[in-house]
Design an enzyme around this catalytic site. Sequence first.
Site, short mmCIF file in Angstrom:
data_model
loop_
_atom_site.label_atom_id
_atom_site.label_comp_id
_atom_site.label_asym_id
_atom_site.label_seq_id
_atom_site.Cartn_x
_atom_site.Cartn_y
_atom_site.Cartn_z
N ARG A 1 0.85 -1.19 0.00
CA ARG A 1 0.00 0.00 0.00
C ARG A 1 0.89 1.24 0.00
NH1 ARG A 1 -2.72 -0.53 5.42
NH2 ARG A 1 -0.77 -1.65 5.82
N ASP B 1 -8.82 -2.60 9.17
CA ASP B 1 -7.39 -2.86 9.06
C ASP B 1 -6.71 -2.39 10.35
OD1 ASP B 1 -8.43 -0.40 8.03
OD2 ASP B 1 -6.53 0.07 7.08
N GLU C 1 -12.05 8.37 17.51
CA GLU C 1 -12.27 7.39 16.44
C GLU C 1 -12.73 6.05 16.99
OE1 GLU C 1 -9.22 5.46 13.14
OE2 GLU C 1 -8.51 6.06 15.12
#
Length: 580
Positions: free
Chosen positions: A231, A270, A464
Amino acid sequence: MPLLYSPSDTVNNFTKKFGDLKPEDIPKEQFEDFLSLHFQVAGHELLNCTPIGFHDNPEKLMGIKDPDLKEWALELNAIWKRLCKKMDDKVSKNPERYSLLPLKHPFIAPGGRFREPYYWDAYWIIKGLMTSELYEAAMQMVYNFADFINTYGFIPNGGRVYYLQRSQPPMFTPMIYEIFEATQNATFVKEMLPYMEKEFKYWQKNHQYSVTFGVKTYTVYRWHADSNTPRPESYKEDLATAEAAANVTDKSKRQKLFRDLASAAESGQDFSTRWFADKKSIHTIQTTDILPVDLNSFLCWNMDILSYLFDEVARDDDKAEMYRNILAKHRKSVHAVFYNETEKMWLDYNTVNKRHNPTFYATLATPLFTNCYNNLDQAKAEGVFNFFNRSHAFDYPGGVPSSMIRDTGEQWDFPNGWGNVNHMIIEGLRKSEAPQAQDVAFSLATRWVRGNFKVYNATKHMWEKYDVAGTIPIPGKGGEYEVQDGFGWTNGAILDLLVTYADRITAHDKVIDTAPTGQPASSSSSTFPTTAPTSQPASSSTFPTTAPTSQPASSSTFPTTAPTSQPASSSTFPTTAPTI
């Protein structure tokens, strides 16, 4: 970080300065000097804005009865102004200098390091915008995603060029459904239907997988990123994972590892042990070998919504019937592939060992949230409750953790609970036809809201994710970066729950009046059991620096063990709400 010069000039200058030096041989000070001379500060390409139609006291939020929660909701409403971003026009003049994908419209960012729009975050952000009556702001976000579909054929993970090889959970069509339900704006729906269909076809083309049970073959979906390289945004981390993976012995296995890492990122989770073969280490990741309950449930909802909107809004009987048939077939496939009759629960299916994974993960409740079953079948909601209960998922005062697997260091495992997932669990139970399931939903909503409220009062931030294991929740931890504040989907989930339960939910428990006759009683109207230990008031702002690592809350009245001769929970829901 935006470039100050063109990419070619930047590369040429780098080569002139450092020649053929390997990255590890470049002196740190010299490299930092080069960066400062050739790159702008991260986020420089985005400007602050105020959401279209913003007002301080939306009517829906003013309807929240509890005064403390109402005040908090209005403070969360104000955070939309801080999270509102729009692209600086200079990006369109020199797009090659920026990683940001072109954006014509303002949007609400998640917060923290996440400055650009992110795909599945946006659904819960839009749920929050609906409570704040920011309908135009929500439609602007959808228009940006429609532009992505038009340009790239799908919605990328986020609004950066390095996300163009993967998507995220398909929530575009549900976003439009939520806006329509709130506004009845048929014109907007008709405008968006071609984009909704185009995105759905992307998932059909790129993510379908056929699996055979006995003599029958079923078509379902899996996460499958279009990438077999590291990535770009986590290049160093992915290379390190590949180097440390004992089973990656050749090029093809290395490429599969990179695809599995990107596909886990595509899932939005993830990372989690859900994707690991040994349930311990990322080096055994096998995302593309797993058929996931949640993706198939989200697409089930897409099919249902498309049928509904073509029927009720576009008045296109043929399209409505086509999607009804697709939905009916897919529901049968979901039941056949994922429903485990022993566990009475939907479970991920591993295509390598050809078995269900009986391990608890909170996202396994997604079929309840998306109605990917016959909702007259009350046993399905009961099965979810029983599975969560015997997994001890209800034991924690801060909410439901992502998994019960400890000490992994991954952010989608214990002890982290996420606002979007807790919202899905609550809404799935609330929308079921079982009244007792609806009682449990309210109990969990109260637990999640109060936990978030305590952390907000202690830190003045929304986060979050949260560590839900301690008596008082704290911001979450683990993963590839530090926990971020803001936070778009957390705020949206909380605001939606506050409006859903506006006349019932309270910040604190009712304090039984023991004052002498003639003195005023407590003003709180809640009779909900306490969430705080007896040695500390429920509204305490004390904020521990660490949470108990594994000890469940002692106040829960959910059963914690199963009788040896029968399932962990009785065949009916508890008649009273769980104590939190």
